[in-house]
Design a protein around this motif. Structure first.
Motif, mmCIF file in Angstrom:
data_model
loop_
_atom_site.group_PDB
_atom_site.id
_atom_site.type_symbol
_atom_site.label_atom_id
_atom_site.label_comp_id
_atom_site.label_asym_id
_atom_site.label_seq_id
_atom_site.Cartn_x
_atom_site.Cartn_y
_atom_site.Cartn_z
ATOM 1 N N THR A 111 0.805 -1.226 0.000
ATOM 2 C CA THR A 111 0.000 0.000 0.000
ATOM 3 C C THR A 111 0.839 1.278 0.000
ATOM 4 O O THR A 111 0.300 2.386 -0.006
ATOM 5 N N GLU A 112 2.146 1.133 -0.020
ATOM 6 C CA GLU A 112 3.029 2.312 0.009
ATOM 7 C C GLU A 112 2.973 3.065 -1.317
ATOM 8 O O GLU A 112 2.974 2.462 -2.393
ATOM 9 N N ASP A 113 2.912 4.408 -1.251
ATOM 10 C CA ASP A 113 2.900 5.281 -2.442
ATOM 11 C C ASP A 113 1.713 4.996 -3.360
ATOM 12 O O ASP A 113 1.827 5.034 -4.590
ATOM 13 N N ILE A 114 0.562 4.710 -2.765
ATOM 14 C CA ILE A 114 -0.643 4.386 -3.524
ATOM 15 C C ILE A 114 -1.714 5.445 -3.263
ATOM 16 O O ILE A 114 -1.885 5.905 -2.128
ATOM 17 N N ASP A 115 -2.433 5.825 -4.322
ATOM 18 C CA ASP A 115 -3.541 6.778 -4.188
ATOM 19 C C ASP A 115 -4.870 6.059 -3.924
ATOM 20 O O ASP A 115 -5.646 6.467 -3.074
ATOM 21 N N THR A 116 -5.130 5.004 -4.699
ATOM 22 C CA THR A 116 -6.408 4.289 -4.603
ATOM 23 C C THR A 116 -6.156 2.794 -4.465
ATOM 24 O O THR A 116 -5.337 2.230 -5.194
ATOM 25 N N VAL A 117 -6.878 2.165 -3.539
ATOM 26 C CA VAL A 117 -6.836 0.712 -3.390
ATOM 27 C C VAL A 117 -8.176 0.130 -3.833
ATOM 28 O O VAL A 117 -9.233 0.551 -3.352
#
Length: 339
Positions: free
Chosen positions: A71-77
């Motif tokens: 989840t690092e450096d992520i905008d949308t999951v």
């Protein structure tokens, strides 16, 4: 300009049947996509068309360190990862399905820690009360409530785990102000799905010329079989338009009996068995299921674009092209029951 152009997106379970189609859609829309998958049911080959355009990380999202990395450096999951299978699987492996509650919360926790802007959760029609699905009434989102006593009565452990995934996600929205959305997926099918689910199971049996042809139940139970591309479009639109965890249904409103689905397959394959064996001792799930899509139409301007006939044709084309008939014949029982 696309909403997704340049967006850093994580798809958990991205090598799965639905996940891989979503990944392709997001790549087409210009997103920078990372896939996190443990490949327990997803397959690297599902991502073959975009493998050079995405980042793939392999590991178990129930492990905090791996989820933190993913989840690092992520905008949308887009959170699709789950331990699940068809009706036979979720009936036989309830403890496996229960682990989804841990998985969901670790993904949410690490996403919050890493400052993710929004999370879209792939939920399920199994969140709906089972007792209201013995008669034909279309399911709408308000039939599940966290506010009313007795407002929840989910379908097996898998359904309860999905429901807890929804409630946990709302809690993360409340506490961390993350944009959240929930899509309740109804009986998805399409290319790359495995044989543990009804439509592809029927295709495998017909392709292997199973005779007597086996149908679990009396064949008159209904589902609203929804083509995978309609599902992935609903997921994208939910992430774009919903911020407060309001759930929306993604399914068709048509009741399709198992017998009707099988007839479409027989017709397309130009083959009919001499006998059909209705196996009423097998797990059948609820009697009737179809979606009320009023909320999705209103909030997302979404409605299904594919008819059942079109979707089954597309899926059969893929199945026949990618499966060897002798292999399916020899391994039919394993294919039908393993994840």
């Amino acid at each position: 300009m696309s909403t997704w152009n340049g967006e850093h997106v994580l798809v958990t379970g991205g090598a799965s049947f639905i996940g891989s189609h979503l990944v392709e859609d997001l790549v087409t829309a210009g997103a920078n996509v990372r896939v996190a998958d443990d490949f327990s049911s997803g397959e690297p080959g599902n991502l073959a068309a975009v493998e050079d355009e995405i980042e793939t990380v392999s590991g178990n999202l129930k492990h905090w360190d791996f989820a933190d990395e993913a989840t690092e450096d992520i905008d949308t999951v887009f959170h699709l990862a789950a331990d699940h299978g068809g009706r036979g699987y979720i009936s036989k492996y309830p403890a496996n399905c229960a682990t989804n509650m841990a998985l969901d919360n670790i993904v949410y926790e690490t996403a919050a820690k890493n400052g993710v802007d929004r999370i879209c959760f792939a939920s399920s029609a199994c969140t709906y009360p089972t007792d209201i699905q013995q008669e034909r009434q279309r399911l709408h989102e308000d039939m599940v409530s966290f506010e009313e006593r007795g407002g929840a009565y989910a379908d097996e452990v898998y359904g309860w785990a999905k429901l807890m995934g929804e409630r946990s996600l709302q809690a993360y929205h409340e506490q961390y102000d993350i944009d959240t959305s929930v899509v309740r997926i109804f009986t998805a099918y399409g290319p790359r799905e495995n044989e543990t689910h009804a439509i592809v199971a029927f295709m495998a049996k017909a392709y292997a010329r199973q005779d007597p042809f086996q149908i679990w139940g009396d064949g008159e139970q209904t589902r609203n079989f929804t083509y995978v591309k309609d599902i992935t479009r609903a997921l994208r639109l939910a992430a774009e338009n919903i911020t407060d965890g309001t759930p929306v249904n993604a399914g068709i409103s048509r009741y399709v009996t198992m017998n009707e689905a099988v007839d479409i397959i027989f017709d397309y394959m130009d083959w009919v068995p001499e006998e059909i064996n209705y196996m009423t001792d097998k797990p059948q799930g609820v009697r009737h299921r179809a979606a009320d899509t009023t909320r999705a139409e209103k909030l997302l301007s979404w409605e299904p674009e594919y008819t059942v006939e079109e979707g089954i044709r597309n899926t059969l084309d893929w199945y026949v092209e990618n499966r060897d008939r002798e292999y399916v014949k020899e391994n039919l029982e394993t294919l039908l029951h393993e994840r």
